[in-house]
Enzyme design. Structure first.
Site, PDB file in Angstrom:
ATOM      1  N   ARG A 104       0.856  -1.152   0.049  1.00 60.42           N
ATOM      2  CA  ARG A 104      -0.050   0.034   0.037  1.00 60.42           C
ATOM      3  C   ARG A 104       0.681   1.183   0.027  1.00 60.42           C
ATOM      4  O   ARG A 104       1.673   1.544   0.819  1.00 60.42           O
ATOM      5  CB  ARG A 104      -0.845  -0.074   1.129  1.00 60.42           C
ATOM      6  CG  ARG A 104      -2.066   0.690   1.453  1.00 60.42           C
ATOM      7  CD  ARG A 104      -2.852   0.830   2.352  1.00 60.42           C
ATOM      8  NE  ARG A 104      -2.367   1.164   3.908  1.00 60.42           N
ATOM      9  CZ  ARG A 104      -2.868   1.325   4.754  1.00 60.42           C
ATOM     10  NH1 ARG A 104      -4.349   1.224   4.518  1.00 60.42           N
ATOM     11  NH2 ARG A 104      -2.531   1.810   6.010  1.00 60.42           N
ATOM     12  N   THR A 108      -0.396   7.513  -1.267  1.00 57.33           N
ATOM     13  CA  THR A 108      -1.674   7.641  -1.985  1.00 57.33           C
ATOM     14  C   THR A 108      -2.633   6.555  -1.301  1.00 57.33           C
ATOM     15  O   THR A 108      -3.764   6.562  -1.413  1.00 57.33           O
ATOM     16  CB  THR A 108      -1.535   7.105  -3.353  1.00 57.33           C
ATOM     17  OG1 THR A 108      -0.987   5.815  -3.273  1.00 57.33           O
ATOM     18  CG2 THR A 108      -0.507   8.166  -4.136  1.00 57.33           C
ATOM     19  N   ASP A 200       0.823  -2.539  12.266  1.00 58.40           N
ATOM     20  CA  ASP A 200       1.365  -2.972  10.993  1.00 58.40           C
ATOM     21  C   ASP A 200       1.778  -4.463  10.952  1.00 58.40           C
ATOM     22  O   ASP A 200       2.824  -4.948  11.537  1.00 58.40           O
ATOM     23  CB  ASP A 200       2.513  -2.123  10.253  1.00 58.40           C
ATOM     24  CG  ASP A 200       3.158  -2.576   9.101  1.00 58.40           C
ATOM     25  OD1 ASP A 200       3.201  -3.803   8.620  1.00 58.40           O
ATOM     26  OD2 ASP A 200       2.986  -1.682   7.871  1.00 58.40           O
ATOM     27  N   ASP A 203       5.278  -5.553   9.384  1.00 61.03           N
ATOM     28  CA  ASP A 203       6.368  -5.387  10.320  1.00 61.03           C
ATOM     29  C   ASP A 203       6.378  -6.140  11.489  1.00 61.03           C
ATOM     30  O   ASP A 203       7.584  -6.513  11.870  1.00 61.03           O
ATOM     31  CB  ASP A 203       6.247  -3.916  10.720  1.00 61.03           C
ATOM     32  CG  ASP A 203       6.703  -3.087   9.639  1.00 61.03           C
ATOM     33  OD1 ASP A 203       7.326  -3.261   8.571  1.00 61.03           O
ATOM     34  OD2 ASP A 203       6.438  -1.581   9.397  1.00 61.03           O
TER      35      ASP A 203
HETATM   36  C1  PRP Z   1      -0.971  -4.407   4.745  1.00 63.24           C
HETATM   37  C2  PRP Z   1      -1.934  -5.414   4.892  1.00 63.24           C
HETATM   38  C3  PRP Z   1      -2.793  -5.447   3.831  1.00 63.24           C
HETATM   39  C4  PRP Z   1      -2.880  -4.141   3.631  1.00 63.24           C
HETATM   40  C5  PRP Z   1      -3.949  -3.503   4.193  1.00 63.24           C
HETATM   41  O1  PRP Z   1      -0.027  -4.612   3.774  1.00 63.24           O
HETATM   42  O2  PRP Z   1      -1.151  -6.669   5.004  1.00 63.24           O
HETATM   43  O3  PRP Z   1      -2.307  -6.160   2.665  1.00 63.24           O
HETATM   44  O4  PRP Z   1      -2.038  -3.191   4.290  1.00 63.24           O
HETATM   45  O5  PRP Z   1      -4.510  -2.373   3.604  1.00 63.24           O
HETATM   46  P1  PRP Z   1      -5.631  -1.768   2.817  1.00 63.24           P
HETATM   47  O6  PRP Z   1      -6.962  -2.608   2.910  1.00 63.24           O
HETATM   48  O7  PRP Z   1      -5.784  -0.499   3.046  1.00 63.24           O
HETATM   49  O8  PRP Z   1      -5.160  -2.023   1.375  1.00 63.24           O
HETATM   50  P2  PRP Z   1       1.144  -3.461   3.546  1.00 63.24           P
HETATM   51  O9  PRP Z   1       0.842  -2.560   2.204  1.00 63.24           O
HETATM   52  O10 PRP Z   1       1.667  -2.887   4.688  1.00 63.24           O
HETATM   53  O11 PRP Z   1       2.486  -4.392   2.689  1.00 63.24           O
HETATM   54  P3  PRP Z   1       3.207  -5.690   3.650  1.00 63.24           P
HETATM   55  O12 PRP Z   1       2.211  -6.656   3.855  1.00 63.24           O
HETATM   56  O13 PRP Z   1       4.216  -5.924   2.505  1.00 63.24           O
HETATM   57  O14 PRP Z   1       3.706  -4.919   4.976  1.00 63.24           O
HETATM   58  N1  URA Z   2      -2.191  -2.467   7.105  1.00 63.14           N
HETATM   59  C1  URA Z   2      -1.530  -3.120   8.480  1.00 63.14           C
HETATM   60  O1  URA Z   2      -0.838  -3.682   8.302  1.00 63.14           O
HETATM   61  N2  URA Z   2      -2.371  -2.688   9.425  1.00 63.14           N
HETATM   62  C2  URA Z   2      -3.354  -1.684   9.382  1.00 63.14           C
HETATM   63  O2  URA Z   2      -3.940  -1.390  10.422  1.00 63.14           O
HETATM   64  C3  URA Z   2      -3.649  -1.024   7.902  1.00 63.14           C
HETATM   65  C4  URA Z   2      -2.973  -1.569   6.840  1.00 63.14           C
END
Ligand code: PRP
Ligand code: URA
Length: 209
Positions: A104, A108, A200, A203
């Site tokens: 994400r 944006t 997160d 993370d």
């Molecule tokens: C996080 C999570 C989802 C997304 C959710 O991933 O694991 O994929 O955010 O947010 P949304 O519903 O608003 O799209 P992230 O983009 O942080 O990537 P990662 O899994 O690589 O940490």
């Molecule tokens: N992605 C995450 O990992 N946590 C949140 O709360 C939202 C997006």
């Protein structure tokens, strides 16, 4: 309209409390995400069709039930969805695993695709999309659309924690996709993080940041 199933078994709720706790470290977080996913898998697979097959026990021939119908595929959304794969695979070891890489964009908040590798026969499989967090719904919607563009026609979405906004967005864009969650939290904050959520997920799983 798709259904939303909240799997609120006491064991799941207890383990969810532990992963929400900011003092839970990465190893425990990983173990708990795997355990919760496995427990959710029990409910997600409840409606799998069965067929009667003939087998022979050490005592006699008999007819017994076995899973029938479509073959299964598991599709984690990278990265955080990876944490849920092993728990589900423990229940469905024959499932093929595809990967969709999305992150994400912090500015944006829109999902950006960076990887996609799927089983060749996605159109013949029931696909279980895995992501611990359903926040704005942008990532889940994009991942589901990637799968549909490649022929998938039978998809379930499984998340640990969802926001009401995320559920609404996915239901609106993909009314054919049932959503399974362990919790529907209160809301999104100004940074589109789920409140109270767990922070997160990627993370915390991988010890980054
Ligand atoms: C996080 C999570 C989802 C997304 C959710 O991933 O694991 O994929 O955010 O947010 P949304 O519903 O608003 O799209 P992230 O983009 O942080 O990537 P990662 O899994 O690589 O940490
Ligand atoms: N992605 C995450 O990992 N946590 C949140 O709360 C939202 C997006």
């Amino acid at each position: 309209m798709s259904k939303v199933v909240v799997i609120d078994h006491p064991l799941i709720q207890h383990k969810l409390t532990l992963i929400r706790d900011k003092n839970t470290g990465s190893k425990a977080f990983r173990d708990l995400v795997k355990e919760i996913s496995m427990l959710m898998g029990y409910e997600i697979t409840r409606e799998l069709p069965l067929e009667e097959i003939e087998i022979e026990t050490p005592v006699c021939k008999t007819k017994s039930m076995a899973i029938a119908g479509k073959k299964l595929g598991i599709v984690p959304i990278l990265r955080a969805g990876l944490g849920m794969v092993d728990g589900i695979l423990q229940l469905i070891p024959a499932a093929k695993v595809g990967h969709v890489g999305l992150y994400r964009d912090p500015e944006t908040l829109m999902p950006v695709e960076y990887y996609c590798k799927l089983p060749s026969d996605v159109e013949e499989r029931e696909l279980i999309v895995l992501d611990p967090m359903l926040a704005t719904g942008g990532s889940a919607n994009a991942a589901i659309q990637f799968l549909k563009d490649r022929g998938a026609n039978c998809i379930k979405l499984v998340c640990l924690i969802a926001s009401p906004e995320g559920i609404e967005v996915v239901q609106k864009e993909h009314p054919d996709v049932d959503i399974y969650v362990a919790s529907v939290d209160e809301k999104l904050n100004d940074h589109a993080y789920i409140v109270p959520g767990l922070g997160d997920a990627g993370d915390r799983l991988f010890g980054t940041k």
